[in-house]
Structures are given as C-alpha cells and as structure tokens.
Enzyme design. Structure first.
Site, short mmCIF file in Angstrom:
data_model
loop_
_atom_site.label_atom_id
_atom_site.label_comp_id
_atom_site.label_asym_id
_atom_site.label_seq_id
_atom_site.Cartn_x
_atom_site.Cartn_y
_atom_site.Cartn_z
CB ILE A 1 -0.69 -0.26 1.25
CG1 ILE A 1 -1.94 -0.76 0.68
CG2 ILE A 1 -1.82 1.43 1.55
CD1 ILE A 1 -2.88 -0.99 2.67
CE1 TYR B 1 -1.35 -6.52 11.48
CE2 TYR B 1 -3.63 -7.12 10.92
CZ TYR B 1 -3.03 -6.23 10.81
OH TYR B 1 -3.17 -5.21 9.38
CE LYS C 1 -1.94 -3.13 11.82
NZ LYS C 1 -1.28 -1.49 11.04
#
Length: 339
Positions: free
Chosen positions: A62, A203, A207
């Site tokens: 990204i 993870y 987040k």
C-alpha cells in the site's frame, strides 16, 4: 389527494430509498460515507496538491502504491522504510511519472521499531521541506499463527512496531502540526482493528490499540480543528503483508506467496485512501464483501457477528493448516455468487 394516499406514497418512497441503499451497499467496496465522498466529495487532485506528505512503509504494498499515486498530484514526498534500495526504486518510478523532480522526493530510511531515531528523522524532513502537511503511518507487520502456539516475543514485536512505533513517530510530528494549527495524521489500520479473526491475535491487538489511541487523540485535538486524524481500515489487499507475516516465532515468517486474486487491487485501495484524505474523513472501511458486511455486523449487530465470525473462523484455520491463504475459500464463494 387524501391523507391515506399521501402516506402510501411516503411509505413507497421510503421503501424505494431503502432498496437503493441496499443495492449501493451490495456493490460497495467501502463504507457508505466513503462511497458518497467518492461520488459527491472533494477530489484528491484538487485538495492534496503542493503538500508535503511523509509515507512510512513506502517500499512495498500500500505504501509503494500510495507513493506512485501521490506523485501524480504534485506533492513533495518523503519515503521511509528500512530497505534503502527498495525506496530508491520507488523514487525512480515516481520520477518517471513526470510530475515531480529530484528535489521533490526525499528518501529517508527509518526503522519504526527504533524509537530513538524518530525525533532526528522528523528534523531532517522539516529541514528539507520546512513543513509536514500529511503523515501517513503505513508501516507495520501482520501475523499468521494460532495464539496457543505463539511465543510472547511475537506479541511484543507486533506491539513495538505496529503500535508503539507508530505512536512515537506521531508524537514527534504532532508538535509541528499544533504549532501550524493544521495537518493530517493518516494511519493505515485494518478491519482487524475493528473486528477480530483467528490467526491474528497479536496483530489484531496492536490494531485495536492504534484505533483507540488515535480516537482519543482526535478528541484531544478538538481545539485544533485544522488537524485531521484519520483511521484507514482496509480489508484484504494485494500485497506482501501475508508473506512477511510473523508466525509462531519472531525469526520465522510465512515466507511464501499465496493466491491473491480474491483480494482488493492495491491501486483501488489507495485511490479510496486518497479520497478519504481529500475529504477529511475520520474513519473509513475499505474492503470487498464479505468482510465489509461482517464489519457492519460487528458495528451494529455484534451477536450475529460473533456467530458468523465463529463459522468463518473455523474455515480460516483449516485453510491456514492446509497451506492456503486463510481467506481464500469464502471469498471465492462470495465472488461466485455475486460477480
């Protein structure tokens, strides 16, 4: 016209509006606010020109695609990641786009986990360009392992990089934005910062922490309306994030490419990110179905969401144990039904 007929017409209009919204949702690859901004909102080509944009994690995925699309908008770019050669490759391609010159792009190697280097890196950017209009916190790593099999060091690594590293760099840039009373802090989070799924416990935790931090920061900056704090939450996107994901041990990654045809094309994800930035949206969800649908269920119907997550989670674990991409099967099922 009798009042009964008027009520019937009003009900018919309401039903028609509901059907239109349902059709829009079924075709959407982002939340409805984002889709409205794409249709009727401000264009990145109008709003983001002449800005200084600092992108972390710019060497692949990204971040790399974001650098390419930003380079066509006439911005000044700061590209950061650990791999200098890859950053130079990205810089060369940005220059080939034709809208930037050598002086418009700064390659700034940065290890997000080395928090002691962040202050100095921020000073380098300010010395080079004099300002930072947009900080894009994109760097991070994912995880593919069952919680019970995972070393505590993996959880520590994910928190250090994804959460503390991002917070540290933001805290270095924030005083400059407060002094100028303007700026955008854009953090590439994940749908797993809103929902939860097997194989991503560390993870997802990192987040969720990021989302909580930046939501609090936004509230604290209410007296500085010129500073926009945005959470970008993509679902599965074509990149190397799974290949580079940590597994049971810090030294061990997935290391193999998986089929990615079922995932969102990176260029589309980045385009929607730019629309979000141009329209100062506070949080956006970028994903194809079924993940977009699941996210809405988590937001508004959590009991149903838990049931569906448990059903899909079993298949996710089965795919992982068979060496497949964790999400491939039910994405194929959805696309077969809805293509």
């Amino acid at each position: 016209m009798s009042w009964e007929l008027g009520l019937w017409l009003l009900a018919l209009c309401a039903l028609l509006a509901l059907v239109v919204q349902l059709l829009r949702f079924l075709r959407a690859d982002g939340d409805l606010t984002l889709m409205w901004a794409e249709w009727q909102g401000r264009r990145p080509e109008w709003e983001l020109t002449d800005m200084v944009v600092w992108v972390t994690g710019a060497s692949s995925g990204i971040g790399e695609e974001l650098a390419y699309q930003l380079s066509t908008l006439g911005v000044s770019l700061v590209l950061s990641a650990r791999r200098v050669q890859e950053l130079e490759r990205v810089k060369r391609r940005c220059l080939e786009n034709g809208n930037l010159k050598e002086k418009d792009i700064l390659v700034l190697p940065l290890d997000l986990a080395d928090r002691s280097s962040h202050e100095a890196a921020t000073k380098v950017v300010l010395q080079e360009f004099g300002k930072i209009d947009i900080l894009v916190n994109n760097a991070g790593r994912s995880q593919r392992s069952l919680c019970v099999d995972t070393s505590l060091d993996v959880f520590k690594e994910l928190i250090e990089l994804n959460y503390l590293g991002t917070v540290s760099l933001t805290m270095c840039v924030l005083p400059h934005m407060i002094e100028r009373k303007q700026g955008k802090i854009v953090t590439v989070n994940s749908l797993l910062g809103i929902i939860s799924a097997p194989l991503s416990s560390g993870y997802s935790a990192s987040k969720h922490a990021l989302r909580g931090f930046f939501n609090c920061l936004r509230a604290e900056l209410a007296t500085c309306p010129g500073i926009v704090v945005s959470n970008i939450c993509p679902g599965p996107v074509q990149s190397n994030i799974v290949k580079n994901s940590l597994t049971e041990e810090v030294q061990k990654t997935v290391g193999v490419d998986t089929v990615q045809s079922h995932k969102m094309v990176t260029s589309r994800c980045v385009r929607l990110m730019l629309i979000s930035m141009a329209n100062d949206l506070k949080e956006v969800w970028i994903s194809d179905h079924p993940f977009l649908l699941i996210t809405y269920l988590w937001q508004y119907m959590p009991t149903w969401a838990w049931w569906l997550t448990n059903k899909l989670g079993k298949k996710r674990i089965e795919n992982f144990k068979n060496g497949l991409d964790a999400d491939i099967s039910y994405f194929k099922t959805w696309k077969t039904k809805h293509d």
